[in-house]
Design an enzyme around this catalytic site. Structure first.
Site, PDB file in Angstrom:
ATOM      1  N   LYS A 181       0.856  -1.189   0.000  1.00  0.00           N
ATOM      2  CA  LYS A 181       0.000   0.000   0.000  1.00  0.00           C
ATOM      3  C   LYS A 181       0.885   1.229   0.000  1.00  0.00           C
ATOM      4  O   LYS A 181       2.028   1.187   0.460  1.00  0.00           O
ATOM      5  CB  LYS A 181      -0.883   0.026   1.252  1.00  0.00           C
TER       6      LYS A 181
HETATM    7  N1  GLU Z   1      -7.393   0.063  -3.054  1.00  0.00           N
HETATM    8  C1  GLU Z   1      -8.167  -1.106  -3.315  1.00  0.00           C
HETATM    9  C2  GLU Z   1      -8.240  -1.990  -2.085  1.00  0.00           C
HETATM   10  O1  GLU Z   1      -8.101  -1.533  -0.979  1.00  0.00           O
HETATM   11  C3  GLU Z   1      -7.716  -1.846  -4.563  1.00  0.00           C
HETATM   12  C4  GLU Z   1      -6.285  -2.268  -4.599  1.00  0.00           C
HETATM   13  C5  GLU Z   1      -5.861  -2.800  -5.964  1.00  0.00           C
HETATM   14  O2  GLU Z   1      -6.665  -2.865  -6.867  1.00  0.00           O
HETATM   15  O3  GLU Z   1      -4.690  -3.125  -6.076  1.00  0.00           O
HETATM   16  O4  GLU Z   1      -8.521  -3.164  -2.178  1.00  0.00           O
END
Ligand code: GLU
Length: 426
Positions: free
Chosen positions: A116
């Protein structure tokens, strides 16, 4: 219970999302058999990158922002997870979000680890040009860590397909490649996948339907309240309304609107688009933001930020089903209280996994340069999501644990089995 060793860069007395994540992981150790001896690997991120992001503002001055990219665990594949822009972003929050991505990706059996990123910035205060410069500089700074087979960013809170296009273009300029597989959630014209923008909200709706059926609770006429009308909440609210549910309350950062007969969701979203706020949506009364949490509903969807449902609010909730559209919206104390009160909670790592599932499809399509129809995307997403949910539901019943514990058990077993098979380097 296994007590994970502390980290010098995390305040041991803090009570934030990282502590919540570690507590959940440590809590599933009794269900992991011999793999439990490896659990400390999940209680610390693999690597943390903190970057300075200086940009020239439109008035010629220079501003510095703090950015992060965290790899929580890469045992099962490259890192995968979004990038958020928010004034409240902190390192321990990004670490928790990366940890939840490890669990989510493993629970869905996607060949990814968890990562993240984020920048501590209020994007509403930046012009479009400033936002572009911020994104490009941040992308260059985290270039050390990202790549199609290393770590693939995607949208999260306050980032969208345009931000992903700038990220992709920056990678392409820096590496001299076309770089389509570097990020997901891109515009369709740049190698994005059909259905990606709706996928997370659609997944919340699909899981809502699956859970309601298992609880014997008809969705037609069910009262639904949604906190957050961003990419997740807005789509989920619209789809529940299309299922015949009554969306009686919507909440954004500034206002809470209520209509016991059912809000015209499309009209409320159009009103917000036009005026910037939900307040004043057609046919709706404005209510106090705390009242939202005590409304009588069948389904409650927190789709904003972490920690929205704390113990105080959990004691007041009058709903049957909580679908976590946001990541980490329920604190551990609230979670325990909701379980005691017999309120079903479908955890984030299941309820909002539709987004990363379609990100996976986007990455696969980019590798093949062969693109699927929207129908293929949604069919395959439904199949992965409902299959994973069914597995977790059955495990929860057989272990007599919550859906969150069961999802973490499934995921931790997969991650730690991969870790065991790979062995410890060197
Ligand atoms: N931000 C989204 C989540 O928390 C998607 C992450 C992604 O598609 O890599 O799942």
């Amino acid at each position: 219970m296994i007590v994970p060793a502390g980290l010098s860069y995390v305040d041991p007395h803090a009570d934030g999302p990282w502590q919540a994540f570690v507590a959940t992981v440590a809590g599933v150790a009794p269900h992991l058999g011999p793999l439990a001896r490896l659990i400390d690997t999940l209680c610390r991120p693999k690597r943390v990158l903190i970057v300075d992001v200086p940009i020239e503002l439109d008035d010629g001055s220079v501003a510095h922002f703090e950015g992060y990219r965290v790899h929580h665990n890469l045992s099962r594949g490259p890192g995968k997870g979004g990038v958020r822009y928010d004034a409240g972003v902190r390192l321990d929050e990004v670490m928790a979000l990366a940890g939840w991505m490890t669990i989510k990706n493993a629970a869905m059996n996607l060949p990814f680890g968890g990562a993240k990123g984020g920048i501590r910035v209020d994007p509403a205060r930046l012009s479009r040009k400033e936002l572009e410069r911020l994104t490009r500089r941040y992308t260059s700074e985290i270039g050390l860590l990202i790549g199609p087979d290393r770590d693939i960013p995607a949208p999260d809170v306050n980032t969208d397909a345009q931000v992903m296009a700038w990220m992709m273009d920056t990678c392409a300029m820096n590496t001299g490649t076309s770089a389509t597989g570097m990020v997901t959630g891109k515009p369709v014209a740049l190698g994005g996948s059909l259905g990606r923008d709706q996928a997370t909200g659609r997944g919340v709706n699909v899981i809502g339907r699956e859970t309601a059926r298992r609880l014997g609770m008809p969705l037609h006429g069910a009262r639904v309240a949604v906190q957050g009308v961003g990419n997740v909440g807005a789509v989920a609210a619209r789809l529940f309304a299309e299922d015949g549910a009554r969306v009686i309350a919507l909440q954004d950062r500034a206002s809470t609107v209520f209509n016991p007969a059912g809000i015209d969701v499309a009209a409320a979203l159009a009103h917000k688009e036009r005026t910037g706020a939900l307040a004043g949506s057609p046919g709706c009364a404005s209510i106090d933001s705390e009242e939202f949490w005590a409304l009588e509903t069948e389904v409650l969807v927190p789709a904003a930020l972490e920690g929205a449902i704390d113990a105080r609010r959990a004691a007041r909730l009058r709903t049957r089903l909580v679908l976590e559209g946001a990541n980490g919206p329920t604190t551990p104390a609230a979670d325990a209280l909701l379980a005691e009160r017999g309120i079903t909670v479908v955890p984030d790592v299941i309820a909002n996994a539709g987004g990363v599932i379609v990100s996976y499809f986007e990455w696969v399509q980019d590798f093949n340069s062969f693109f699927w129809t929207e129908d293929e995307v949604t069919r395959r997403m439904d199949s992965i999501l409902t299959g994973a949910f069914d597995h977790v539901w059955r495990l929860a019943a057989s272990l007599r644990v919550s859906l969150r514990t069961a999802a973490f058990v499934v995921a931790c077993r997969r991650v730690l089995a991969a870790r065991e098979q790979r062995g410890l380097y060197p």
